[in-house]
Design a protein around this motif. Structure first.
Motif, PDB file in Angstrom:
ATOM      1  N   THR A  89       0.913   4.095  -2.986  1.00  0.00           N
ATOM      2  CA  THR A  89       0.527   5.497  -2.758  1.00  0.00           C
ATOM      3  C   THR A  89       1.735   6.426  -2.647  1.00  0.00           C
ATOM      4  O   THR A  89       1.592   7.594  -2.294  1.00  0.00           O
ATOM      5  CB  THR A  89      -0.323   5.603  -1.481  1.00  0.00           C
ATOM      6  OG1 THR A  89       0.376   4.998  -0.384  1.00  0.00           O
ATOM      7  CG2 THR A  89      -1.663   4.917  -1.661  1.00  0.00           C
TER       8      THR A  89
ATOM      9  N   ASN B 192      -1.808   8.647   3.928  1.00  0.00           N
ATOM     10  CA  ASN B 192      -1.542   7.325   3.348  1.00  0.00           C
ATOM     11  C   ASN B 192      -0.635   6.486   4.239  1.00  0.00           C
ATOM     12  O   ASN B 192      -0.763   5.260   4.296  1.00  0.00           O
ATOM     13  CB  ASN B 192      -0.940   7.467   1.953  1.00  0.00           C
ATOM     14  CG  ASN B 192      -1.980   7.820   0.906  1.00  0.00           C
ATOM     15  OD1 ASN B 192      -3.098   7.315   0.947  1.00  0.00           O
ATOM     16  ND2 ASN B 192      -1.625   8.689  -0.023  1.00  0.00           N
TER      17      ASN B 192
ATOM     18  N   TYR C  18       0.828  -1.216   0.000  1.00  0.00           N
ATOM     19  CA  TYR C  18       0.000   0.000   0.000  1.00  0.00           C
ATOM     20  C   TYR C  18       0.860   1.264   0.000  1.00  0.00           C
ATOM     21  O   TYR C  18       0.597   2.192  -0.773  1.00  0.00           O
ATOM     22  CB  TYR C  18      -0.937   0.018   1.209  1.00  0.00           C
ATOM     23  CG  TYR C  18      -1.806   1.258   1.234  1.00  0.00           C
ATOM     24  CD1 TYR C  18      -2.963   1.322   0.478  1.00  0.00           C
ATOM     25  CD2 TYR C  18      -1.439   2.375   1.987  1.00  0.00           C
ATOM     26  CE1 TYR C  18      -3.751   2.468   0.465  1.00  0.00           C
ATOM     27  CE2 TYR C  18      -2.213   3.529   1.982  1.00  0.00           C
ATOM     28  CZ  TYR C  18      -3.368   3.567   1.213  1.00  0.00           C
ATOM     29  OH  TYR C  18      -4.123   4.713   1.189  1.00  0.00           O
TER      30      TYR C  18
END
Length: 456
Positions: free
Chosen positions: A404, A432, A400
């Protein structure tokens, strides 16, 4: 706790004080170098009062007591073992002799870069403050605040070769002040400072048939490491042959002049090529692999922590900061660390043994603060499946934060403290990071709950 009683029991289970070569301690662990680790009664040590885990790694037998306890155990331990006069330098040398070449290199890089972490973290926070002042226009662009904070925040990176030169010379057995001098030569004002100057072109100096680019090495890592290593070798060789009566005059003079020429003519340009090559390779993997790269790195990082090699990554991260101004590796490492905490938290809630609960909860919170060894060795690796679950959480969280593009502006902090060096890179970057944090912890927690574990 009766520290004297614990120490006497511990010495007996380690094979007696004659089996202990040296001892030091860090924030949570008693670190020992033993003559023969086969004499250790591992299971009995794990049952001692206050012990949260024990393991062998990186040439040391390490026993986890936790913050606030380990220093008290250490004080009593060195008295009982008769190690009061054994210095930390002797311990480090004993550790290296126990390691294979790869682990020895990792340990060397760790010893060089860990002392520099406070300077890098401070600079990262100052850069963040400066960026916020500019973005939100708290003061005028030509304000003295902007000028001064720009000086304060960039100083550590500009003189990084001096800091590394000092630290590396200590590690390589040379004079640390001569190491700082070599760093000063490579960042001299007569050389063009490429740090933050973009496309500026250096002048050239013609010397003995060579065209020397008058460009400095501010913010670089590899060139000064190589130069300081060569300097230390030259200095130690000279001290063996130069008479003591003139050693103070001759050895520093010859060391600096030989290393200076070698650094400017050969090592500097070669080191820059190597450093750029490492950065280019990492950028290629990061840009091409994307989330898959984060998945792999995040999943494997905790296994690397077990070996102790992870400390050597500081050199690579410092190189990224120097070359591209951001660190995209640290957020991945952070996901792996906090995932171990998530798995440890699940063990705490699911466990039925009081001793396991006593270890798991504080160890899990320690991981959320960036210190993972207590939860890895004291809980998750001990029961195996929580460690696998944490690797899954680290992999998903790592994917992730790469997807991001989460980055940091320093190195040395993970978990909750890392917020301080993530926030300066923008609000989206911070959000994020926090989402990745929650994903890593949540995935590890759920995976541990599903996989389960068998208590002793």
């Amino acid at each position: 706790m009766n520290y004297e009683h614990i120490t006497k029991q511990l010495l007996s289970l380690l094979g007696g004080k004659e089996n202990v070569i040296s001892a030091v301690h860090c924030a949570t662990r008693l670190r020992l170098v033993l003559k023969d680790e086969k004499k250790v009664n591992q299971q009995a040590i794990g049952q001692l009062d206050g012990v949260k885990g024990a393991f062998s790694s990186s040439g040391q037998y390490q026993i986890i007591f936790g913050t606030g306890v380990v220093n008290k155990v250490y004080e009593q331990f060195v008295k009982e073992a008769g190690l009061q006069n054994v210095s930390a330098d002797v311990h480090q040398e004993a550790v290296k002799q126990k390691m294979n070449p790869i682990a020895r290199l990792a340990k060397t890089l760790s010893n060089i870069f860990v002392p520099i972490i406070p300077a890098i973290v401070a600079s990262g926070l100052l850069m963040g403050l400066l960026g916020m002042m500019k973005a939100f226009k708290w003061v005028a662009p030509d304000s003295a605040w902007i000028v001064l904070l720009d000086m304060f925040s960039s100083a550590a990176f500009i003189i990084l070769p001096i800091l590394i030169g000092y630290s590396a010379a200590k590690e390589f057995g040379g004079n640390p002040f001569l190491g700082a001098v070599i760093g000063g030569i490579m960042t001299h004002p007569a050389l063009l400072n490429p740090w933050g100057l973009g496309s500026a072109e250096p002048e050239y100096l013609h010397f003995l048939g060579f065209d020397i680019a008058m460009i400095g090495y501010q913010g670089t890592v590899i060139p000064i490491l190589l130069a300081t290593y060569v300097m230390s070798k030259i200095e130690k060789s000279l001290r063996k042959v130069v008479p003591h009566a003139v050693d103070l005059l001759v050895t520093p003079f010859i060391t600096v002049i030989l290393t200076g020429f070698t650094a400017i003519l050969v090592i500097g340009p070669l080191g820059n090529i190597v450093g750029k090559g490492i950065t280019t390779t990492l950028n290629f993997v990061y840009d091409t692999g994307g989330a898959l790269a984060g998945l792999i790195f995040g999943g494997l990082y905790s296994m690397i922590v077990i070996t102790g090699v992870h400390h050597s990554f500081h050199a690579i991260e410092a190189g990224l900061l120097a070359d591209i101004g951001k660190n995209y590796l640290l957020p991945i490492w952070s996901m792996a660390n906090v995932a171990q905490g998530g798995a440890g938290l699940a063990v705490f809630l699911k466990s039925k043994r009081t001793k396991t609960k006593e270890i798991a909860l504080p160890a899990a919170f320690s991981a959320f603060l960036g210190i993972t060894e207590p939860v890895i060795f004291g809980v998750n690796l001990k029961y195996r499946k929580p460690f696998i679950a944490a690797a899954i959480g680290g992999a998903v969280g790592g994917a992730y934060v790469v997807f991001t593009n989460v980055v940091a502006n320093a190195y040395g902090l993970t978990g909750i403290p890392m917020i301080a060096i993530v926030a300066p890179m923008g609000m989206a970057n911070l959000i994020n990071y926090l989402i990745g944090f929650a994903i890593a912890v949540g995935t590890a927690f759920v995976a541990t709950w599903i996989l389960g574990f068998k208590e002793e």
